[in-house]
Design a protein around this motif. Structure first.
Motif, PDB file in Angstrom:
ATOM      1  N   ASP A 113      -5.032   2.848   0.030  1.00 34.75           N
ATOM      2  CA  ASP A 113      -5.194   1.577  -0.672  1.00 34.75           C
ATOM      3  C   ASP A 113      -3.830   1.143  -1.211  1.00 34.75           C
ATOM      4  O   ASP A 113      -3.361   1.672  -2.221  1.00 34.75           O
ATOM      5  N   GLU A 114      -3.220   0.225  -0.523  1.00 30.34           N
ATOM      6  CA  GLU A 114      -1.898  -0.295  -0.891  1.00 30.34           C
ATOM      7  C   GLU A 114      -0.941   0.834  -1.279  1.00 30.34           C
ATOM      8  O   GLU A 114      -0.454   0.885  -2.415  1.00 30.34           O
TER       9      GLU A 114
ATOM     10  N   SER B 253      -7.031 -10.135  -3.620  1.00 25.10           N
ATOM     11  CA  SER B 253      -7.459  -9.147  -4.616  1.00 25.10           C
ATOM     12  C   SER B 253      -8.904  -9.428  -5.020  1.00 25.10           C
ATOM     13  O   SER B 253      -9.274 -10.584  -5.227  1.00 25.10           O
TER      14      SER B 253
ATOM     15  N   ALA C 105      -5.201   2.897  -4.961  1.00 17.54           N
ATOM     16  CA  ALA C 105      -3.951   2.181  -5.277  1.00 17.54           C
ATOM     17  C   ALA C 105      -3.318   2.738  -6.559  1.00 17.54           C
ATOM     18  O   ALA C 105      -2.107   2.829  -6.668  1.00 17.54           O
TER      19      ALA C 105
ATOM     20  N   THR D   9      -3.404  -3.508   2.747  1.00 14.94           N
ATOM     21  CA  THR D   9      -2.028  -3.947   2.512  1.00 14.94           C
ATOM     22  C   THR D   9      -1.973  -5.461   2.358  1.00 14.94           C
ATOM     23  O   THR D   9      -2.776  -6.189   2.936  1.00 14.94           O
ATOM     24  N   HIS D  10      -0.999  -5.893   1.538  1.00 10.27           N
ATOM     25  CA  HIS D  10      -0.761  -7.332   1.407  1.00 10.27           C
ATOM     26  C   HIS D  10       0.502  -7.719   2.182  1.00 10.27           C
ATOM     27  O   HIS D  10       0.967  -8.850   2.066  1.00 10.27           O
TER      28      HIS D  10
ATOM     29  N   ALA E 158       2.646  -0.325  -2.590  1.00 14.07           N
ATOM     30  CA  ALA E 158       2.729  -1.504  -3.463  1.00 14.07           C
ATOM     31  C   ALA E 158       3.731  -1.316  -4.598  1.00 14.07           C
ATOM     32  O   ALA E 158       4.380  -2.274  -5.009  1.00 14.07           O
TER      33      ALA E 158
END
Lengths: 264, 199
Positions: free
Chosen positions: B142-143, B34, B79, B174-175, B146
């Protein structure tokens, strides 16, 4: 017949101020100091303006008339800037509010002097200065409220405005809701004043004329004309100010530019 | 010829990227901790923040296009999506999104419903449904999953899969390495505003 109240009667009216000060102290309401300073400031300011007006009215000089009007506009421009919670950085901080207020006030004042009232010369200070002062005072309030609402809206709703821009909207489309709120904020005082005038309150100018011995119907005609002109000057200055504000808060690539506000 | 998204010497206050290419049908996963600059890179690509550099989509340069037209061709979904109206219906003024909304399980949402009353996941899916309905040439997400549960996440991936196969230009922060694998995303790591491995 006009009754001149004289200095003694004016001082007598100040008794109520002292009464208020006594009540405030007894009840610990805490407004004595600010009220007395404001009253003193008003006395000094009005005494000075009376002296200046006497000189200007007697001389009837164009330079002096426009000089006084220029000074009034410069101070009002500063007042707009001081009333901004988030002001534009650099020259825009003073320039946008001052020029748009001046634009609205000047156009409407010249219109009234040359087409409606017709004094000779058209800039005769007895008419030009009070009329311009009334336009300026109201346009100042409208522009200050409008610009303050615009910068506040764009700061608070940046994500929503950007979401609209991301759909391919132009900056004008995306800023329309913020412009609408800013314009409404700036016009509310004059709209409220027009609504209440004559029922809730008799306007100061009209009251002054009647007290000074003018025919009430003539006073009403003057007041009506002045209110229309004030609404015109305020609306004109406000609309140009809000549009200028949108141009400054965005750029040619249709991006939000909060970095152009001081401290952003 | 559809050459995809090409980025050269893109710099902003936060990012400094020398060279990235996202080809049609060969999606990219932007990874990084992040604050590494993933969102800032996407914002710079769609020209939402001040930036310098060359960005081309299928050989057409961004500099030769007005920003509104550019943002119609290349769509970015943040996001945390923003909303300019109070009700769902205020945002349904673009192309018909009934199909994508249905595919993302949003049939129950009514136009007169307040945006504030939607859950975070519903808002995220609604933003994605509206973006996909615009049939962009390139998509920057963006994510996007999430805030979603497993079922909703699967809906999103099911919807994206055939679009990628059909040649969508996709960049997705993405995480979730498993998600990147499922969607066949090529890993591109961002660190300190730069692509890791770039000079």
């Amino acid at each position: 017949m006009t009754i001149d109240p004289g200095n003694g009667a004016v001082m007598l009216a100040a008794i109520f101020l002292i009464l208020n000060a006594g009540l405030s102290m007894a009840l610990q309401l805490g407004f004595v100091r600010s009220m007395l300073i404001a009253a003193l400031r008003m006395t000094v300011q009005l005494a000075l303006v009376g002296l200046v007006l006497e000189v200007v009215l007697t001389s009837a000089s164009a330079w002096l008339t426009f000089g006084v009007m220029g000074f009034m506009a410069a101070v009002a421009g500063y007042e707009i800037m001081a009333r901004q919670e988030r002001r534009f950085a650099g020259l825009w901080g003073y320039g946008l509010g001052a020029t748009t207020m001046l634009l609205g006030s000047a156009i409407v004042t010249v219109f009234a002097l040359t087409i409606q009232i017709g004094p000779d010369p058209w800039y005769a200070p007895r008419y030009a200065i009070p009329l311009f002062g009334m336009m300026l005072g109201n346009a100042m309030t409208g522009v200050a409220l409008g610009l303050n609402a615009l910068t506040g809206e764009v700061s608070a709703r940046r994500r929503g405005i950007e979401a609209h821009l991301l759909t391919g909207a132009t900056r004008w489309q995306a800023m329309t809701p913020a412009m609408r709120r800013a314009a409404t904020a700036g016009m509310v005082p004059i709209i409220n004043a027009m609504t209440a005038t004559g029922i809730v309150a008799l306007p100061g100018m009209m009251t002054g004329q009647i007290l000074a011995g003018a025919d009430p119907s003539q006073a009403v005609r003057y007041q009506l004309m002045v209110m229309f002109l004030i609404a015109g000057a305020t609306g004109l200055g406000l609309i140009v100010a809000v549009m200028g504000g949108v141009i400054r808060l965005t750029d040619s690539r249709h991006r939000i530019r909060l970095d152009r506000l001081r401290g952003s | 010829m559809k050459t995809g998204l090409e980025i050269r010497h893109l710099t902003s206050a936060i990012i400094d990227v020398a060279d990235i290419a996202v080809r049609p049908g060969a999606p990219v996963a932007l990874v990084g901790r992040s604050g590494s600059g993933k969102s800032s890179l996407m914002r710079a690509i769609v020209d939402l923040d001040r930036n310098e550099g060359e960005v081309m989509l299928h050989g057409v340069s961004r500099s030769g296009m007005s920003a509104p037209l550019w943002r119609q061709a290349i769509v970015y979904v943040p996001a945390e999506p923003g909303w300019w109206g109070e009700r769902v219906g205020d945002h349904l003024t673009g192309p018909d999104s009934a199909e994508t909304r249905s595919a993302l399980g949003l049939d129950h949402i009514q136009p007169d419903q307040s945006i504030d009353r939607l859950s975070t996941g519903e808002r995220q899916r609604l933003a994605l449904a509206l973006a996909l309905a615009r049939q962009p040439q390139a998509l920057l997400l963006d994510e996007p999953t999430a805030a979603l549960d497993e079922t909703s996440r699967d809906m999103v991936e099911t919807l994206l899969d055939p679009m990628i196969a059909a040649g969508l230009v996709l960049m997705m922060a993405t995480h979730d390495p498993e998600q990147a694998r499922r969607l066949g995303l090529q890993r591109l790591e961002i660190d300190g505003g730069r692509v890791r491995g770039e000079a």
